[in-house]
Design an enzyme around this catalytic site. Structure first.
Site, PDB file in Angstrom:
ATOM      1  CE1 TYR A 188      -4.057   1.762   0.292  1.00  0.00           C
ATOM      2  CE2 TYR A 188      -3.400   2.446   2.493  1.00  0.00           C
ATOM      3  CZ  TYR A 188      -4.269   2.533   1.417  1.00  0.00           C
ATOM      4  OH  TYR A 188      -5.339   3.376   1.473  1.00  0.00           O
ATOM      5  NE  ARG A 241      -6.660  12.089  -5.763  1.00  0.00           N
ATOM      6  CZ  ARG A 241      -6.674  11.028  -4.946  1.00  0.00           C
ATOM      7  NH1 ARG A 241      -5.718  10.103  -4.957  1.00  0.00           N
ATOM      8  NH2 ARG A 241      -7.668  10.874  -4.102  1.00  0.00           N
ATOM      9  CE  LYS A 259      -7.063   2.885  -1.555  1.00  0.00           C
ATOM     10  NZ  LYS A 259      -7.233   3.702  -0.353  1.00  0.00           N
ATOM     11  CD  GLU A 331      -9.310   4.268  -3.484  1.00  0.00           C
ATOM     12  OE1 GLU A 331     -10.179   3.606  -2.899  1.00  0.00           O
ATOM     13  OE2 GLU A 331      -8.694   5.212  -2.950  1.00  0.00           O
ATOM     14  CG  ASP A 332      -6.506   7.019  -5.959  1.00  0.00           C
ATOM     15  OD1 ASP A 332      -7.202   7.367  -4.977  1.00  0.00           O
ATOM     16  OD2 ASP A 332      -5.346   6.624  -5.842  1.00  0.00           O
ATOM     17  CG  ASP A 354     -11.169   4.565   0.021  1.00  0.00           C
ATOM     18  OD1 ASP A 354     -11.621   4.578   1.171  1.00  0.00           O
ATOM     19  OD2 ASP A 354      -9.997   4.230  -0.254  1.00  0.00           O
ATOM     20  CG  ASP A 355      -9.831   8.747  -3.227  1.00  0.00           C
ATOM     21  OD1 ASP A 355      -8.829   8.398  -2.585  1.00  0.00           O
ATOM     22  OD2 ASP A 355     -10.160   8.217  -4.304  1.00  0.00           O
ATOM     23  CG  ASN A 497      -1.388   8.896   1.163  1.00  0.00           C
ATOM     24  OD1 ASN A 497      -0.738   8.964   2.188  1.00  0.00           O
ATOM     25  ND2 ASN A 497      -2.688   8.620   1.151  1.00  0.00           N
ATOM     26  CG  ASN A 541      -4.335   5.416   4.292  1.00  0.00           C
ATOM     27  OD1 ASN A 541      -5.240   4.787   3.754  1.00  0.00           O
ATOM     28  ND2 ASN A 541      -3.303   5.910   3.631  1.00  0.00           N
TER      29      ASN A 541
HETATM   30  N1  LIG Z   1      -4.809   9.770   3.910  1.00  0.00           N
HETATM   31  C1  LIG Z   1      -5.794   9.319   3.180  1.00  0.00           C
HETATM   32  O1  LIG Z   1      -6.502   8.379   3.539  1.00  0.00           O
HETATM   33  C2  LIG Z   1      -6.081   9.968   1.872  1.00  0.00           C
HETATM   34  C3  LIG Z   1      -5.212  10.848   1.313  1.00  0.00           C
HETATM   35  N2  LIG Z   1      -5.487  11.434   0.129  1.00  0.00           N
HETATM   36  C4  LIG Z   1      -4.478  12.311  -0.438  1.00  0.00           C
HETATM   37  O2  LIG Z   1      -4.954  13.626  -0.468  1.00  0.00           O
HETATM   38  C5  LIG Z   1      -4.369  14.292  -1.564  1.00  0.00           C
HETATM   39  C6  LIG Z   1      -5.448  15.028  -2.311  1.00  0.00           C
HETATM   40  O3  LIG Z   1      -6.388  14.141  -2.823  1.00  0.00           O
HETATM   41  P1  LIG Z   1      -7.761  14.684  -3.433  1.00  0.00           P
HETATM   42  O4  LIG Z   1      -8.464  15.522  -2.470  1.00  0.00           O
HETATM   43  O5  LIG Z   1      -8.465  13.535  -3.982  1.00  0.00           O
HETATM   44  O6  LIG Z   1      -7.210  15.581  -4.624  1.00  0.00           O
HETATM   45  P2  LIG Z   1      -7.934  16.730  -5.391  1.00  0.00           P
HETATM   46  O7  LIG Z   1      -7.191  16.913  -6.645  1.00  0.00           O
HETATM   47  O8  LIG Z   1      -9.385  16.481  -5.453  1.00  0.00           O
HETATM   48  O9  LIG Z   1      -7.712  18.020  -4.466  1.00  0.00           O
HETATM   49  C7  LIG Z   1      -6.490  18.635  -4.264  1.00  0.00           C
HETATM   50  C8  LIG Z   1      -6.738  20.003  -3.682  1.00  0.00           C
HETATM   51  O10 LIG Z   1      -5.491  20.537  -3.269  1.00  0.00           O
HETATM   52  C9  LIG Z   1      -5.335  21.835  -3.819  1.00  0.00           C
HETATM   53  N3  LIG Z   1      -3.912  22.095  -4.021  1.00  0.00           N
HETATM   54  C10 LIG Z   1      -3.052  21.454  -4.808  1.00  0.00           C
HETATM   55  N4  LIG Z   1      -1.817  21.962  -4.681  1.00  0.00           N
HETATM   56  C11 LIG Z   1      -1.915  22.964  -3.788  1.00  0.00           C
HETATM   57  C12 LIG Z   1      -0.995  23.882  -3.243  1.00  0.00           C
HETATM   58  N5  LIG Z   1       0.287  23.859  -3.570  1.00  0.00           N
HETATM   59  N6  LIG Z   1      -1.456  24.775  -2.361  1.00  0.00           N
HETATM   60  C13 LIG Z   1      -2.762  24.810  -2.011  1.00  0.00           C
HETATM   61  N7  LIG Z   1      -3.666  23.958  -2.469  1.00  0.00           N
HETATM   62  C14 LIG Z   1      -3.249  23.045  -3.363  1.00  0.00           C
HETATM   63  C15 LIG Z   1      -6.120  21.824  -5.105  1.00  0.00           C
HETATM   64  O11 LIG Z   1      -6.418  23.143  -5.442  1.00  0.00           O
HETATM   65  P3  LIG Z   1      -7.260  23.561  -6.749  1.00  0.00           P
HETATM   66  O12 LIG Z   1      -8.631  23.052  -6.481  1.00  0.00           O
HETATM   67  O13 LIG Z   1      -7.175  25.043  -6.760  1.00  0.00           O
HETATM   68  O14 LIG Z   1      -6.590  22.889  -7.902  1.00  0.00           O
HETATM   69  C16 LIG Z   1      -7.329  20.990  -4.687  1.00  0.00           C
HETATM   70  O15 LIG Z   1      -8.265  21.805  -4.039  1.00  0.00           O
HETATM   71  C17 LIG Z   1      -3.626  13.241  -2.375  1.00  0.00           C
HETATM   72  O16 LIG Z   1      -2.272  13.324  -2.103  1.00  0.00           O
HETATM   73  C18 LIG Z   1      -4.156  11.949  -1.852  1.00  0.00           C
HETATM   74  O17 LIG Z   1      -3.174  10.940  -1.881  1.00  0.00           O
HETATM   75  C19 LIG Z   1      -6.655  11.212  -0.540  1.00  0.00           C
HETATM   76  C20 LIG Z   1      -7.551  10.324  -0.038  1.00  0.00           C
HETATM   77  C21 LIG Z   1      -7.312   9.599   1.176  1.00  0.00           C
HETATM   78  C1  LIG Z   2      -5.270   6.676   0.579  1.00  0.00           C
HETATM   79  C2  LIG Z   2      -5.921   7.073  -0.643  1.00  0.00           C
HETATM   80  O1  LIG Z   2      -6.992   6.583  -0.952  1.00  0.00           O
HETATM   81  C3  LIG Z   2      -5.311   8.055  -1.481  1.00  0.00           C
HETATM   82  O2  LIG Z   2      -4.282   8.611  -1.123  1.00  0.00           O
HETATM   83  O3  LIG Z   2      -5.856   8.306  -2.549  1.00  0.00           O
HETATM   84 MG   LIG Z   3      -7.475   6.920  -2.985  1.00  0.00          MG
END
Ligand SMILES: NC(=O)C1=CN([C@@H]2O[C@H](COP(=O)(O)OP(=O)(O)OC[C@H]3O[C@@H](n4cnc5c(N)ncnc54)[C@H](OP(=O)(O)O)[C@@H]3O)[C@@H](O)[C@H]2O)C=CC1
Ligand SMILES: CC(=O)C(=O)O
Ligand SMILES: [Mg+2]
Length: 641
Positions: A188, A241, A259, A331-332, A354-355, A497, A541
């Protein structure tokens, strides 16, 4: 006892069935093996049974009908019976025997390697195919761990694990379950991220279904190509993504595969009930498109109607093939599709993102636990997110919902305690026109603020800072220090991540806050020493949630996901944090207890499904925790008598 073509047999062993078929059917010629026997009337051992007979020479398979005269007792199910009570009894294939000899050793579902007993070696034509020694499952685990630990490079460990999964499934799962904390970072995040980036180069065998634009119009048939028919969980990505690594196209397959291996190891779903799927509509990643080893379509991403039609066909075909109780986990996907897909299919299918939803539930659980360390209620806190995408807005909405439920204050009001910064700065009302729909609830009255540090220091002064940006090292020293000036115990989540994208490291969080931060991260960090004290941080996570959540949906036969199920999953996880964990500053329980945790989450989710009238498996079991545990897949070897 059963009869075939007039011959009655009391011995249900492989040799008995094979002999019977050799004697009575001209259509099959020896040597042959019974691959599977499927009860056609729902009661194993009672009625007519369809047996698939494989000619070991030609590898062709012939179905043969067998009449079962009286109940075949215990033995059959004991041998290859159900892995888990989550199987639907009415269509459960119960296997009399599997391929024998060399093909048995090549079949990952049934292979036991050196653990085949002397008797099994005799009865399954294995003599000479294995060296003389017989070793236990435990010794196999020890041996595999020894060899995996010899690899210094995580990707090599990942490849060794994938090879094992392809060679001996039960050994793979026992290894993962027994060594979950050590192996989770391999199968993972973070290693799975690197594996996806290099998936084309390391690709060996397909581990899931690839559905590309080429399969348009044929998805129903494509699903039938998958060898397993009784699917309970599908994890699907379109690779746009992948973690915080961006568009990895078809190579995102590593994510559904990873997953789903957690669905089995952590949540006890049978491996054969899991289907990883990658939808390939192209990629906008030029490096990949120019990579000679890239395994996907070499075109830019299809969008609009072409994309929607492929997804629609997939969703329809899934329901047609596996019924309405199959769980489809998105997912993603990129956020411009993720929210719409969830809304579109949330009313017709059992879907879960999941996200958006799993991450929300795990973070809310961490916050509930953190309140034990910092005091106060959720609504007394002020939240600031860096990143307003799937994870960020999904978490924010669940926090607001929980605050609203706790206080009776309307959701529109509780949302005002939550602020967000995206790549253009603080989300404020003056930006409303330009905002994507999922950001709009988070636009509040405030003058524009460009920099995170100013939002933290001057404008919002949050008590909780959550990183969901996918942008590494964005929680700078100034940001963390600011959090520590106006909070005795600043709560900081760096969720992004893999590790390279984490908003800050554990070491940075503890040292810049003088050891006062309550910190959790999406990818794991080793314990950190600061001023002579060791700080262990938790892993926020969604892997804590989705395996138990899915198990709860399956054991209750739920037909829809509801937000209240996410809330009870958070409660269940938070309840599993012990006093001992709190004393170490931890807000999540250790992953080593995950199967017990998953059973508790499953029980609460299932109970909520019954309460909401969304459960179809009746009657409701009295003790749902015990029931969930009893349904969980065990990787223990079966005895092949
Ligand atoms: N720990 C866990 O269980 C999980 C972790 N994640 C992680 O979260 C992260 C984001 O995922 P997700 O929400 O799906 O992604 P999205 O692409 O949906 O969202 C990313 C957000 O971050 C903003 N952003 C990107 N770069 C910057 C920066 N330098 N400064 C400020 N804001 C920024 C984007 O802005 P804008 O909208 O303006 O482009 C957007 O609003 C990934 O790394 C993913 O791995 C996701 C799911 C689960
Ligand atoms: C953990 C997860 O689902 C992600 O980073 O997208
Ligand atoms: Mg994910």
């Amino acid at each position: 006892m059963f009869s075939l073509n007039g011959t009655t047999f009391t011995n249900n062993s492989l040799s008995g069935v094979s002999r019977c078929l050799t004697q009575s059917s001209r259509r099959v010629s020896a040597p042959m093996v019974v691959v599977a026997a499927v009860s056609s009337n729902g009661k194993p051992g009672d009625g007519s049974v369809s047996v698939l007979v494989e000619n070991a020479l030609t590898e062709s398979a012939t179905p043969v009908e067998m009449e079962v005269k009286s109940t075949v007792t215990g033995g059959v199910q004991d041998v290859y019976g159900e892995d888990s009570a989550t199987e639907d009894q009415s269509i459960t294939p119960w296997t009399l025997s599997v391929a024998s000899g060399f093909s048995l050793l090549r079949n990952p579902h049934y292979n036991k390697g050196l653990a085949f007993s002397e008797r099994e070696r005799d009865s399954h034509y294995l003599r000479g195919l294995l060296p003389p020694v017989v070793i236990s499952h435990d010794l196999q685990v020890k041996k595999m761990m020894n060899s995996i630990r010899k690899y210094d490079v995580p990707l090599q460990r990942y490849m060794a694990m994938m090879d094992l999964q392809e060679m001996n499934e039960r050994l793979f799962y026992k290894l993962l379950i027994d060594n979950v904390e050590e192996l989770l970072p391999i199968v993972y995040t973070p290693t799975v991220g690197e594996a996806c980036q290099k998936y084309g180069s390391i690709f060996r065998r397909p581990q899931g279904l690839f559905i590309s634009l080429k399969e348009k119009g044929k998805i129903h048939e494509v699903l039938k190509n998958w060898p397993e028919k009784k699917i309970q969980v599908i994890v699907v990505t379109d690779g746009e993504r992948i973690l915080g690594l961006g568009d990895l196209g078809c190579q995102g397959m590593g994510i559904p595969v990873g997953k789903l291996s957690l669905y089995t190891a952590l949540g006890g779903i049978r491996p054969s009930a899991c289907l990883p799927v990658t939808i390939d509509v192209g990629s906008n990643n030029e490096n990949l498109l120019n990579d000679e080893f890239y395994i996907g379509l070499r075109q830019r991403r299809a969008t609009g109607q072409e994309y929607a039609e492929l997804l629609d066909e997939f969703m329809y075909a899934v329901k047609q093939n596996y019924g309405e109780k199959v769980l489809i986990q998105f997912e993603d996907f990129a956020n411009h599709n993720a929210f719409d897909l969830l809304a579109k299919y949330g009313t017709s299918h059992l879907v879960f993102n999941d996200d958006i939803q799993g991450t929300a539930s795990v973070v809310l659980a961490g916050l509930m636990a953190a309140l034990n360390l910092v005091g106060g209620t959720l609504s007394e806190h002020t939240f600031l997110f860096l990143g307003a995408g799937e994870a960020g807005t999904g978490i924010a909405e669940l926090i607001a919902l929980e605050m609203s439920k706790q206080t009776g204050i309307p959701l529109e009001e509780t949302r005002k305690k939550i602020w967000m910064v995206d790549s253009r700065g603080l989300i404020v009302n003056s930006r409303m026109e330009m905002l994507q729909h999922f950001k709009r609830p988070w636009a509040h009255d405030h003058e524009p603020v460009q920099e995170l540090v100013n939002a933290v220091k001057v404008s919002i002064k949050p008590t909780v800072l959550i990183g969901s940006s996918g942008a590494g090292r964005t929680f700078t020293k100034e940001v963390v220090q600011a959090m520590a000036t106006f909070n005795e115990k600043p709560i900081i989540f760096a969720l992004s991540n893999p590790t390279s994208q984490s908003e800050c490291t554990a070491e940075e969080a503890y040292s810049w806050s003088e050891g006062r931060a309550i910190f959790a991260s999406g990818s794991p960090f080793a314990p950190v020493e600061y001023n002579g004290k060791v700080y262990a941080s938790g892993q926020a996570n969604n892997a804590y949630i989705f395996p138990g959540f899915g198990l709860g949906l399956i054991i209750s036969g739920a037909i829809r996901v509801h937000d209240d199920m996410l809330l009870v999953a958070s409660e269940a996880l938070a309840e599993q944090v012990s006093q001992e964990n709190f004393e170490k500053g931890l807000i999540y329980p250790p992953f080593s207890n995950i199967r017990k945790i998953s059973a508790h989450i499953a029980a609460k989710v299932a109970a909520k499904a019954y309460e909401l009238g969304l459960a179809t498996r009746l009657p409701q079991p009295k003790d749902l925790v015990a029931y969930a545990e009893s349904c969980m897949y065990s990787p223990a070897y079966r005895s092949y008598r």
